[in-house]
Write an enzyme that holds these catalytic residues in place. Sequence first.
Site, PDB file in Angstrom:
ATOM      1  N   GLU A  43      40.683  26.303  38.852  1.00  0.00           N
ATOM      2  CA  GLU A  43      41.293  26.589  37.555  1.00  0.00           C
ATOM      3  C   GLU A  43      42.723  27.093  37.765  1.00  0.00           C
ATOM      4  OE1 GLU A  43      40.235  29.006  33.427  1.00  0.00           O
ATOM      5  OE2 GLU A  43      39.389  29.730  35.316  1.00  0.00           O
ATOM      6  N   LYS A 120      39.087  23.554  27.850  1.00  0.00           N
ATOM      7  CA  LYS A 120      38.135  24.669  27.935  1.00  0.00           C
ATOM      8  C   LYS A 120      37.608  25.016  26.546  1.00  0.00           C
ATOM      9  CE  LYS A 120      37.888  29.199  30.232  1.00  0.00           C
ATOM     10  NZ  LYS A 120      38.713  30.150  31.027  1.00  0.00           N
ATOM     11  N   CYS A 161      35.335  27.427  33.972  1.00  0.00           N
ATOM     12  CA  CYS A 161      35.138  28.871  34.107  1.00  0.00           C
ATOM     13  C   CYS A 161      34.137  29.437  33.094  1.00  0.00           C
ATOM     14  CB  CYS A 161      36.492  29.573  34.007  1.00  0.00           C
ATOM     15  SG  CYS A 161      36.491  31.263  34.665  1.00  0.00           S
TER      16      CYS A 161
END
Length: 282
Positions: A43, A120, A161
Amino acid sequence: MSSFKIALIQLAAGAQKAANLTKARTKVLEAARNGANLIVLPECFNSPYGTQHFANYAEEFHTTVAGGSSESTQALSKMAQDAQVYLIGGSIPERSREGALFNTCTVWDPQGTLVAVHRKIHLFDVDFPGKMVFKESSVLEAGRDMTEFATPWGKVGLGICYDMRFPELAMVAARRGCIAMVYPGAFNTTTGPLHWELLVRARAVDNQIFVAACSPARDPEAGYQAWGHSMVVDPYARIIATMEEGEGMVYADVDLKLIEEVRKAVPVYEQRRFDVYLDVAR
């Protein structure tokens, strides 16, 4: 094809974007020389991670441009093409045409063609009293789409994440036939020791698929301290490859026959009770 080799590249990103891209390219080519077929970057591999950095490093790129249309996407396309691999380009700060900022993962095939884009979905907003407060939503917009892409070995699902904390993404991907979930992710030294390994293994055992999580390396001088410990977990939830917090690479041989083996041994796919609870994949 019943097996392939995956490499997770655990990098520490500095303030210079060009240097970060050069370092990533060096490691991608090294991993390819070592036999990796699918390579993953962490990331925010091209920039420091933090709400104060996203706008300064954000790039506008167009998903209709096969070879990339910004500095980082052009570099990723060239890496994949020169290495002749599938490349999951960690994530980069993206600026949309309307000016919104996203944390975005791009995926490239061995011809350097863009094959998937994942923004995301779940933004990292947490408050650990006396330890850390972080609010991605103060700067970023959330993505709205689940993402998967095709490879010669099968479909692969993506998350970034904090997406890992939400089991529905992996559940839907697995029931749509994905062989693996991959999460570029920058857990920190508060959340990492608590939940990083637990979540990676949970997503694997719940769905009887492979799961890979690629972290940035920890940089003692950085404002945000990444946990590291990139890892690959098999459908039995066994850790088959991992490392500590420094820079380096994790390699694992992915044997797809294990998926069939574990699903025969523990046949939850035949035992789910959708007459009692909803199937989130529908």
